[in-house]
Design a protein around this motif. Structure first.
Motif, PDB file in Angstrom:
ATOM      1  N   HIS A   4      92.496  70.782  23.510  1.00  0.00           N
ATOM      2  CA  HIS A   4      91.562  70.204  22.539  1.00  0.00           C
ATOM      3  C   HIS A   4      90.995  71.265  21.596  1.00  0.00           C
ATOM      4  CE1 HIS A   4      91.628  66.847  25.477  1.00  0.00           C
ATOM      5  NE2 HIS A   4      91.525  66.128  24.370  1.00  0.00           N
ATOM      6  N   GLU A  43      97.454  66.477  13.021  1.00  0.00           N
ATOM      7  CA  GLU A  43      97.590  65.246  13.805  1.00  0.00           C
ATOM      8  C   GLU A  43      98.439  64.207  13.069  1.00  0.00           C
ATOM      9  OE1 GLU A  43      94.819  66.887  13.273  1.00  0.00           O
ATOM     10  OE2 GLU A  43      93.463  66.854  15.005  1.00  0.00           O
ATOM     11  N   ASP A  44      98.265  64.100  11.748  1.00  0.00           N
ATOM     12  CA  ASP A  44      99.058  63.158  10.964  1.00  0.00           C
ATOM     13  C   ASP A  44     100.522  63.588  10.905  1.00  0.00           C
ATOM     14  OD1 ASP A  44      96.724  61.778  10.526  1.00  0.00           O
ATOM     15  OD2 ASP A  44      96.413  62.579   8.501  1.00  0.00           O
ATOM     16  N   LYS A 101     102.196  62.766  14.260  1.00  0.00           N
ATOM     17  CA  LYS A 101     102.527  61.346  14.393  1.00  0.00           C
ATOM     18  C   LYS A 101     103.732  60.980  13.525  1.00  0.00           C
ATOM     19  CE  LYS A 101     100.683  56.659  14.069  1.00  0.00           C
ATOM     20  NZ  LYS A 101      99.524  55.802  13.734  1.00  0.00           N
ATOM     21  N   LYS A 102     103.816  61.547  12.337  1.00  0.00           N
ATOM     22  CA  LYS A 102     104.932  61.263  11.440  1.00  0.00           C
ATOM     23  C   LYS A 102     106.259  61.695  12.056  1.00  0.00           C
ATOM     24  CE  LYS A 102     106.684  62.279   6.791  1.00  0.00           C
ATOM     25  NZ  LYS A 102     106.408  62.955   5.493  1.00  0.00           N
ATOM     26  N   VAL A 126     104.104  59.185  17.630  1.00  0.00           N
ATOM     27  CA  VAL A 126     103.064  58.914  18.622  1.00  0.00           C
ATOM     28  C   VAL A 126     101.817  59.691  18.225  1.00  0.00           C
ATOM     29  CG1 VAL A 126     103.829  60.819  20.116  1.00  0.00           C
ATOM     30  CG2 VAL A 126     102.532  58.918  21.100  1.00  0.00           C
ATOM     31  N   GLU A 127     100.657  59.126  18.529  1.00  0.00           N
ATOM     32  CA  GLU A 127      99.392  59.819  18.243  1.00  0.00           C
ATOM     33  C   GLU A 127      99.292  61.083  19.098  1.00  0.00           C
ATOM     34  OE1 GLU A 127      97.151  59.076  16.068  1.00  0.00           O
ATOM     35  OE2 GLU A 127      97.526  56.976  15.520  1.00  0.00           O
ATOM     36  N   PHE A 128      98.847  62.172  18.478  1.00  0.00           N
ATOM     37  CA  PHE A 128      98.699  63.420  19.219  1.00  0.00           C
ATOM     38  C   PHE A 128      97.678  63.263  20.344  1.00  0.00           C
ATOM     39  CE2 PHE A 128      97.084  67.838  19.755  1.00  0.00           C
ATOM     40  CZ  PHE A 128      98.278  68.409  20.164  1.00  0.00           C
ATOM     41  N   SER A 129      96.624  62.494  20.105  1.00  0.00           N
ATOM     42  CA  SER A 129      95.602  62.296  21.137  1.00  0.00           C
ATOM     43  C   SER A 129      96.182  61.635  22.381  1.00  0.00           C
ATOM     44  CB  SER A 129      94.451  61.449  20.590  1.00  0.00           C
ATOM     45  OG  SER A 129      94.914  60.184  20.163  1.00  0.00           O
ATOM     46  N   ARG A 130      97.178  60.778  22.196  1.00  0.00           N
ATOM     47  CA  ARG A 130      97.816  60.139  23.341  1.00  0.00           C
ATOM     48  C   ARG A 130      98.561  61.169  24.192  1.00  0.00           C
ATOM     49  NH1 ARG A 130     102.873  56.037  23.119  1.00  0.00           N
ATOM     50  NH2 ARG A 130     103.231  55.913  25.366  1.00  0.00           N
ATOM     51  N   GLN A 171      97.809  64.416  24.318  1.00  0.00           N
ATOM     52  CA  GLN A 171      96.763  65.211  24.971  1.00  0.00           C
ATOM     53  C   GLN A 171      96.274  64.530  26.243  1.00  0.00           C
ATOM     54  OE1 GLN A 171      94.330  65.190  21.371  1.00  0.00           O
ATOM     55  NE2 GLN A 171      94.192  67.431  21.468  1.00  0.00           N
TER      56      GLN A 171
END
Length: 296
Positions: A190, A250-251, A254-255, A259-263, A265
């Motif tokens: 994080h 992060e964008d 995902k591109k 998948v979302e980076f937070s997912r 993590q």
């Protein structure tokens, strides 16, 4: 026994940090004299000692071989960025050269070429990876644990491609992974700033960032969502190129990964929480290294 292993791991981590003095500050010409330039003009070798021409040529060949491997495996969107300025390589008779900087070049302690020749080949690939990634990134921000994770794992894979055996450093890294806590790894993944941790109150923080970053990259390659992304390294190179174009990390992630980076993590921290020992490195580059020391 765990405490002993942790101390040994930190000792070898310190050795690694002394092996790599880091990258040179952008725009600064080395104080040492120019010894040799590669035939294609891409690499300049500087040294504070009287290198034999054969020795200098052999090191430049080591660098060029590592660079050719990186070009093939990373698939950078714009590899010509490396050709913008020659990469300045410094071989110094000094184990305590300063760290930090940008994509201008890097330094290696001369005696490590002889005392740790196999590990040094990985070091060269690691640092060339940083040089090119920094040039690709431009003014964008890629988290330090991602860049270090890329460098460390690519250094390993390059050594592996040469048929070299795992080094004591690899065993130390694997033991560290076995002992990391979920809280420590949550702090690592994080931390979205670029570069290393500069905390005088926690000198072990950089080792956690680098080792944890390598573990995160390998988790992403082998384990995330049940199958991972086997092509994680060229994908991350693409993310870095997108960041160079002004897209937030992060964008860009995902591109490229879908998948979302937070997912990722959250999934990684759940993995850390629910595994221990050898299960933490299953299918990863350190599988089989925990509890099995290389004495060579």
């Amino acid at each position: 026994m765990k405490k002993f292993h942790f101390k040994v791991s930190l000792l070898i981590a310190s050795l690694w940090l002394s092996l790599i003095s880091g990258v040179l500050a952008a725009g600064n010409a080395p104080d040492e004299p120019l010894v040799m330039t590669s035939g294609d003009g891409r690499f300049e070798l500087y040294s504070d000692t009287n290198l034999d021409p054969k020795e200098a040529h052999a090191f430049l060949l080591t660098v060029q071989n590592a660079w050719n491997w990186l070009l093939e495996t990373q698939q950078w969107v714009n590899p010509t960025l490396l050709d913008g300025q020659p990469v300045q390589l410094r071989l110094l008779d000094d184990d305590n050269a300063p760290s930090g900087g940008s994509g201008r070049g890097f330094t290696i302690a001369l005696k490590r070429l002889y005392t740790l020749p196999d590990l040094t080949k990985g070091t060269v690939a690691h640092e060339l990876n940083h040089v090119q990634d920094r040039r690709q990134t431009g003014n964008g921000v890629v988290p330090g644990f991602i860049t270090e994770g890329r460098g460390l794992t690519n250094g390993f894979w390059y050594r592996y491609s040469l048929g070299l055996p795992p080094q004591p450093y690899d065993h130390a890294l694997a033991r560290s992974i076995a002992n990391f806590t979920p809280e420590q790894m949550s702090d690592v993944v994080h931390r979205m700033q670029r570069g290393d941790v500069h905390d005088a109150n926690d000198p072990k923080a950089n080792a956690r960032l680098e080792f944890g970053g390598a573990w995160f990259v390998e988790y992403l390659r082998t384990t995330f969502n049940g199958h991972g992304f086997p092509d994680v390294q060229p994908r991350l190179a693409s993310v870095i190129s997108e960041v160079h174009n002004g897209i937030p990390f992060e964008d860009a992630f995902k591109k490229v990964f879908g998948v979302e980076f937070s997912r990722v993590q959250d999934a990684f921290i759940a993995f850390v929480t629910n595994t221990e020992g050898t299960h933490r490195v299953k299918s990863m580059i350190w599988e089989g290294l925990i509890g099995k020391e290389n004495r060579n």
